[in-house]
Design a protein around this motif. Structure first.
Motif, short mmCIF file in Angstrom:
data_model
loop_
_atom_site.label_atom_id
_atom_site.label_comp_id
_atom_site.label_asym_id
_atom_site.label_seq_id
_atom_site.Cartn_x
_atom_site.Cartn_y
_atom_site.Cartn_z
N ILE A 1 0.83 -1.20 0.00
CA ILE A 1 0.00 0.00 0.00
C ILE A 1 0.87 1.25 0.00
O ILE A 1 0.62 2.20 -0.75
N VAL A 2 1.89 1.28 0.85
CA VAL A 2 2.76 2.45 0.95
C VAL A 2 3.52 2.66 -0.35
O VAL A 2 3.65 3.79 -0.84
N ASN A 3 4.02 1.59 -0.95
CA ASN A 3 4.76 1.72 -2.21
C ASN A 3 3.88 2.24 -3.35
O ASN A 3 4.36 2.95 -4.23
N ILE A 4 2.60 1.89 -3.34
CA ILE A 4 1.71 2.29 -4.43
C ILE A 4 1.07 3.65 -4.16
O ILE A 4 1.08 4.54 -5.02
N LEU A 5 0.51 3.85 -2.97
CA LEU A 5 -0.22 5.08 -2.67
C LEU A 5 0.64 6.15 -2.00
O LEU A 5 0.34 7.34 -2.11
N ASP A 6 1.66 5.74 -1.27
CA ASP A 6 2.47 6.65 -0.47
C ASP A 6 1.60 7.59 0.37
O ASP A 6 1.71 8.81 0.27
N PRO A 7 0.71 7.02 1.21
CA PRO A 7 -0.25 7.87 1.93
C PRO A 7 0.42 8.70 3.03
O PRO A 7 1.49 8.35 3.54
N ASP A 8 -0.24 9.78 3.39
CA ASP A 8 0.21 10.60 4.51
C ASP A 8 -0.01 9.86 5.83
O ASP A 8 0.80 9.98 6.75
N ALA A 9 -1.12 9.14 5.92
CA ALA A 9 -1.47 8.47 7.17
C ALA A 9 -2.19 7.17 6.88
O ALA A 9 -2.90 7.03 5.87
N ILE A 10 -2.00 6.20 7.78
CA ILE A 10 -2.74 4.95 7.77
C ILE A 10 -3.41 4.81 9.12
O ILE A 10 -2.74 4.85 10.16
N VAL A 11 -4.74 4.69 9.11
CA VAL A 11 -5.51 4.51 10.34
C VAL A 11 -5.88 3.04 10.44
O VAL A 11 -6.40 2.46 9.49
N ILE A 12 -5.63 2.44 11.61
CA ILE A 12 -5.80 1.00 11.76
C ILE A 12 -6.93 0.70 12.74
O ILE A 12 -6.80 0.93 13.94
N GLY A 13 -8.03 0.20 12.23
CA GLY A 13 -9.18 -0.14 13.05
C GLY A 13 -9.39 -1.64 13.14
O GLY A 13 -8.64 -2.43 12.56
N GLY A 14 -10.42 -2.03 13.87
CA GLY A 14 -10.71 -3.45 14.08
C GLY A 14 -10.01 -3.96 15.32
O GLY A 14 -9.09 -3.33 15.86
N GLY A 15 -10.45 -5.13 15.80
CA GLY A 15 -9.92 -5.68 17.03
C GLY A 15 -8.43 -5.94 16.99
O GLY A 15 -7.70 -5.68 17.96
N VAL A 16 -7.92 -6.47 15.86
CA VAL A 16 -6.49 -6.73 15.74
C VAL A 16 -5.70 -5.43 15.76
O VAL A 16 -4.56 -5.39 16.23
N GLY A 17 -6.33 -4.36 15.28
CA GLY A 17 -5.68 -3.06 15.29
C GLY A 17 -5.41 -2.50 16.66
O GLY A 17 -4.68 -1.50 16.80
N ASN A 18 -5.97 -3.11 17.70
CA ASN A 18 -5.72 -2.66 19.07
C ASN A 18 -4.40 -3.19 19.64
O ASN A 18 -3.99 -2.78 20.73
N ILE A 19 -3.76 -4.10 18.92
CA ILE A 19 -2.53 -4.71 19.43
C ILE A 19 -1.36 -3.73 19.24
O ILE A 19 -1.03 -3.34 18.11
N GLU A 20 -0.75 -3.33 20.34
CA GLU A 20 0.26 -2.27 20.34
C GLU A 20 1.46 -2.61 19.45
O GLU A 20 2.09 -1.71 18.89
N ALA A 21 1.80 -3.88 19.34
CA ALA A 21 2.99 -4.27 18.59
C ALA A 21 2.93 -3.84 17.13
O ALA A 21 3.97 -3.66 16.49
N ILE A 22 1.74 -3.65 16.59
CA ILE A 22 1.60 -3.20 15.21
C ILE A 22 2.28 -1.85 15.01
O ILE A 22 2.92 -1.59 13.99
N TYR A 23 2.15 -0.97 16.00
CA TYR A 23 2.64 0.40 15.89
C TYR A 23 4.12 0.52 16.20
O TYR A 23 4.71 1.58 15.98
N THR A 24 4.73 -0.54 16.71
CA THR A 24 6.15 -0.52 17.03
C THR A 24 6.88 -1.53 16.15
O THR A 24 7.55 -1.16 15.18
N ASP A 25 6.70 -2.81 16.44
CA ASP A 25 7.35 -3.84 15.64
C ASP A 25 6.81 -3.88 14.21
O ASP A 25 7.56 -4.14 13.26
N GLY A 26 5.51 -3.62 14.05
CA GLY A 26 4.94 -3.58 12.71
C GLY A 26 5.55 -2.48 11.88
O GLY A 26 5.80 -2.64 10.67
N LEU A 27 5.81 -1.33 12.51
CA LEU A 27 6.44 -0.22 11.81
C LEU A 27 7.87 -0.57 11.41
O LEU A 27 8.32 -0.24 10.30
#
Length: 316
Positions: free
Chosen positions: A254-280
């Motif tokens: 997604i980032v390579n194609i759209l190069d968005p300013d922001a990505i908002v992550i919703g849903g139950g899995v999106g509550n897992i903190e590791a996405i915002y640290t290790d996922g990054l």
């Protein structure tokens, strides 16, 4: 800066925003004040009762709009509607709806005829992305964002794209459907007919199945995450590490194609903190750049996003 009196005059000329969120169990309606505000004049619900069929669902929508008119004393000039599927822009019929009675039906044309006003439709992921852009976390933290990608990671995996505060649905109505790109060759089957796509790899149920496979125990994603953060279960940590590794790889497309300013992550899995640290960190490994400027954001609006996004569809 706009002079306060000029701003008030502009708001007088703007129309109230009417939105309907058509869900599998409920239909929610809202009337918002003009402008980028979440101030609601009216907010009501009726059951969707989709098991009673397409004609019944249409009747429930009309019923809700009449209730909103009576409650507010207002009449809509147009209406935004979030749907549990996609309006095919070519055939003008619904597709990919989990409320299966809608599939193949000309919902937009039928409702415009029944209500006597124009409708703008978008799926729930697009409404989520638009709501967080206009009224939620993007509005608060990245107010100058031009391109926003909204992610829903829960029972399924979906996405929505917003350009310049407007939903982008695409030629076939499937823009943002990153959940059905292949992520893991030879992986688990998905309802869409593919094996190893994003949804069948890193949705909540997919990760829970993975944990069960390696541990022999059945736990919810919330329980798995808690065990991981408590450092008490190597299998839980392995599952969360799988999530963050797969997230970084999948979202890099997604980032390579759209190069968005922001990505908002919703849903139950999106509550897992590791996405915002290790996922990054994992994302940084895969994008075609030596750094990540795109920000990963947690949503602000929660369950309200769908109906706010529906109203936002008819914002000027």
């Amino acid at each position: 800066m706009v002079h306060p009196q000029v701003e008030r005059d502009l708001l007088k000329d703007m129309k109230h925003l009417w939105g309907i969120d058509l869900g599998g169990t409920k239909i929610e309606g809202i009337i918002l004040e003009p402008g980028k505000t979440t101030t609601a004049i009216c907010r009501l619900r009726v059951p969707s009762e989709a098991e009673k069929g397409y004609e019944h669902v249409k009747g429930q929508i009309v019923k809700l709009v009449e209730m909103m008119k009576a409650s507010s004393g207002l009449k809509p000039e147009r209406l935004g509607m979030g749907t549990p599927g996609i309006l095919d822009p070519i055939t003008q019929t619904m597709k990919n709806c989990n409320s299966v009675c809608l599939n193949g039906m000309p919902l937009k044309a039928d409702m415009e005829k029944m209500l006597g006003i124009p409708l703008t439709l978008a799926n729930d992921a697009n409404c989520f992305a638009l709501a967080e852009t206009l009224y939620g976390v993007v509005h608060d933290e990245c107010p100058d964002a031009k391109v926003v990608f909204g992610v829903i990671m829960g029972t399924g995996v979906g996405g929505g794209i917003v350009f310049d505060n407007k939903v982008w649905s695409g030629k076939q109505g499937i823009a943002g459907e990153w959940g059905h790109n292949i992520l893991e060759e030879g992986g688990a089957p998905c309802f869409c007919g593919k094996n190893g796509d994003v949804e069948s790899t890193m949705s909540g149920p997919a990760l829970e199945k993975y944990y069960t496979k390696i541990s022999g125990r059945k736990l919810s994603m919330k329980e798995i995450a808690e065990l991981h953060y408590g450092g008490k279960d190597a299998h839980a940590t392995q599952t969360i590490n799988r999530l963050t590794a797969m997230f970084g790889k999948a979202i890099s497309v997604i980032v390579n194609i759209l190069d968005p300013d922001a990505i908002v992550i919703g849903g139950g899995v999106g509550n897992i903190e590791a996405i915002y640290t290790d996922g990054l960190k994992e994302l940084k490994k895969h994008i075609f750049n030596n750094r990540v400027e795109t920000v990963l954001l947690k949503p602000k609006l929660g369950d309200s996003a769908g109906v706010f996004g529906a109203a936002g569809l008819v914002a000027e």
